[in-house]
Design a protein around this motif. Structure first.
Motif, short mmCIF file in Angstrom:
data_model
loop_
_atom_site.label_atom_id
_atom_site.label_comp_id
_atom_site.label_asym_id
_atom_site.label_seq_id
_atom_site.Cartn_x
_atom_site.Cartn_y
_atom_site.Cartn_z
N GLU A 194 -22.99 65.74 148.33
CA GLU A 194 -23.24 65.21 149.85
C GLU A 194 -23.43 63.73 149.98
O GLU A 194 -22.66 63.02 150.96
N TRP A 199 -12.58 71.36 156.76
CA TRP A 199 -14.08 70.88 156.94
C TRP A 199 -14.60 70.76 157.91
O TRP A 199 -15.66 71.25 158.42
N PRO A 250 -18.71 73.05 154.06
CA PRO A 250 -20.01 71.87 154.21
C PRO A 250 -21.16 72.97 154.33
O PRO A 250 -21.04 74.11 154.35
N VAL A 291 -16.49 58.84 151.82
CA VAL A 291 -15.52 59.61 152.70
C VAL A 291 -15.88 59.28 154.15
O VAL A 291 -15.07 58.78 154.95
N TRP A 292 -17.19 59.60 154.36
CA TRP A 292 -17.74 59.38 155.62
C TRP A 292 -17.99 57.76 156.29
O TRP A 292 -18.44 57.54 157.24
N VAL A 331 -11.84 65.02 150.68
CA VAL A 331 -13.23 65.57 150.82
C VAL A 331 -13.50 66.66 149.66
O VAL A 331 -14.65 66.52 148.74
N SER A 389 -13.83 64.81 146.18
CA SER A 389 -15.06 63.88 146.00
C SER A 389 -16.22 64.78 145.35
O SER A 389 -16.92 64.51 144.68
N ARG A 425 -20.12 61.98 148.82
CA ARG A 425 -19.19 62.05 150.04
C ARG A 425 -19.60 61.21 151.12
O ARG A 425 -18.61 60.60 151.94
N ASP A 426 -20.72 60.92 151.49
CA ASP A 426 -21.20 60.63 152.70
C ASP A 426 -20.78 58.85 152.59
O ASP A 426 -20.23 58.39 153.37
N GLU A 480 -7.85 67.78 161.76
CA GLU A 480 -8.01 67.59 160.24
C GLU A 480 -6.66 67.67 159.32
O GLU A 480 -6.35 68.88 159.56
N GLN A 493 -6.57 65.01 154.15
CA GLN A 493 -8.13 64.75 154.51
C GLN A 493 -9.07 65.73 153.85
O GLN A 493 -10.16 65.61 153.11
#
Length: 249
Positions: free
Chosen positions: A203, A43, A181, A210-211, A57, A60, A206-207, A49, A53
């Motif tokens: 997205e 990713w 991505p 995960v992020w 991603v 999700s 995922r934000d 990574e 991980q």
């Protein structure tokens, strides 16, 4: 009816409802192996990574697509498979898509529980923004419900619609930033990916999960407005055309 739909799917099987998260977990392992081991996809190509991980991603994004796919793939046959409600019983047919969406939402919730457990196990904690996930997915649920009303009605009169939806959902699996991505695409093609409605929800979810980022409020607000309009139009179409169901069936 939602409970009966969920339990009835696994009735008679040894594992029972356990299959509801064994299935997505199995697909997660397969996709993660193919893309991270065989194709060596990453990713973030500049960072360190792990395959774990990448798998989280990937998972999700897969959950969002699987939820939408289950709702839309089953929609065209909802009225056909419940013809007895149309012919013999005074029944509110408009709740059939709600039952199917509720069942699909249950399976998505189980998959998200698996994802959250994976994030907690491998990362040690969960981002606070994970609590915003229902807010992110709400417009997707509303919009899908409108499409389900539309396709449930259309499926009565045009039986080929289910095959077309199947082809479209397969295409969307690879035209949505699930395995890569959106920034990996050249800018000339990236705009077309953002026209895909699933891109926003993949997205945004995922934000927040995960992020650990807050969602982009402006696109999300626009999604709410579009979803409500779509739901109202789909419901109106269903109610207008339902008078012809008995004649066709």
């Amino acid at each position: 009816m939602i409970r009966r739909e969920v339990v009835g799917r696994y009735q008679g099987s040894a594992a029972g409802v356990l299959w509801s998260f064994l299935n997505p977990l199995f697909m997660l392992v397969v996709y993660a192996f193919v893309f991270s081991v065989v194709f060596k996809a990453r990713w973030n190509v500049t960072g360190d990574e792990s395959r774990t991980q990448f798998a989280l991603v990937l998972f999700s994004g897969l959950i969002v697509h699987s939820f939408a796919s289950e709702c839309l793939m089953r929609a065209p046959r909802l009225v056909i498979d419940n013809a007895n409600y149309v012919k013999r019983v005074v029944f509110p047919l408009e709740i059939l898509p709600i039952v199917t969406a509720g069942s699909a939402l249950f399976h998505a919730a189980v998959s998200y529980a698996v994802l959250l457990a994976g994030l907690l196990f491998f990362n040690g904690d969960l981002p606070v923004t994970a609590a915003l996930l229902p807010l992110v997915l709400a417009p997707l649920c509303i919009g899908l419900l409108g499409l389900m009303w539309f396709f449930a009605s259309l499926g009565v009169f045009a039986r080929d619609i289910q095959q077309l939806i199947g082809m479209a959902m397969t295409a969307l699996l690879f035209l949505t930033p699930i395995f890569f991505p959106a920034t990996a695409l050249p800018e000339d093609f990236r705009v077309w990916m953002y026209l895909n409605p699933l891109t926003l929800f993949v997205e945004q979810s995922r934000d927040v999960l995960v992020w650990g980022k807050v969602p982009a409020w402006a696109p999300l607000l626009l999604a709410y407005v579009a979803a409500i309009v779509l739901a109202r139009l789909g419901y109106a179409w269903f109610q207008r055309t339902r008078k012809g169901f008995a004649d066709v069936l």
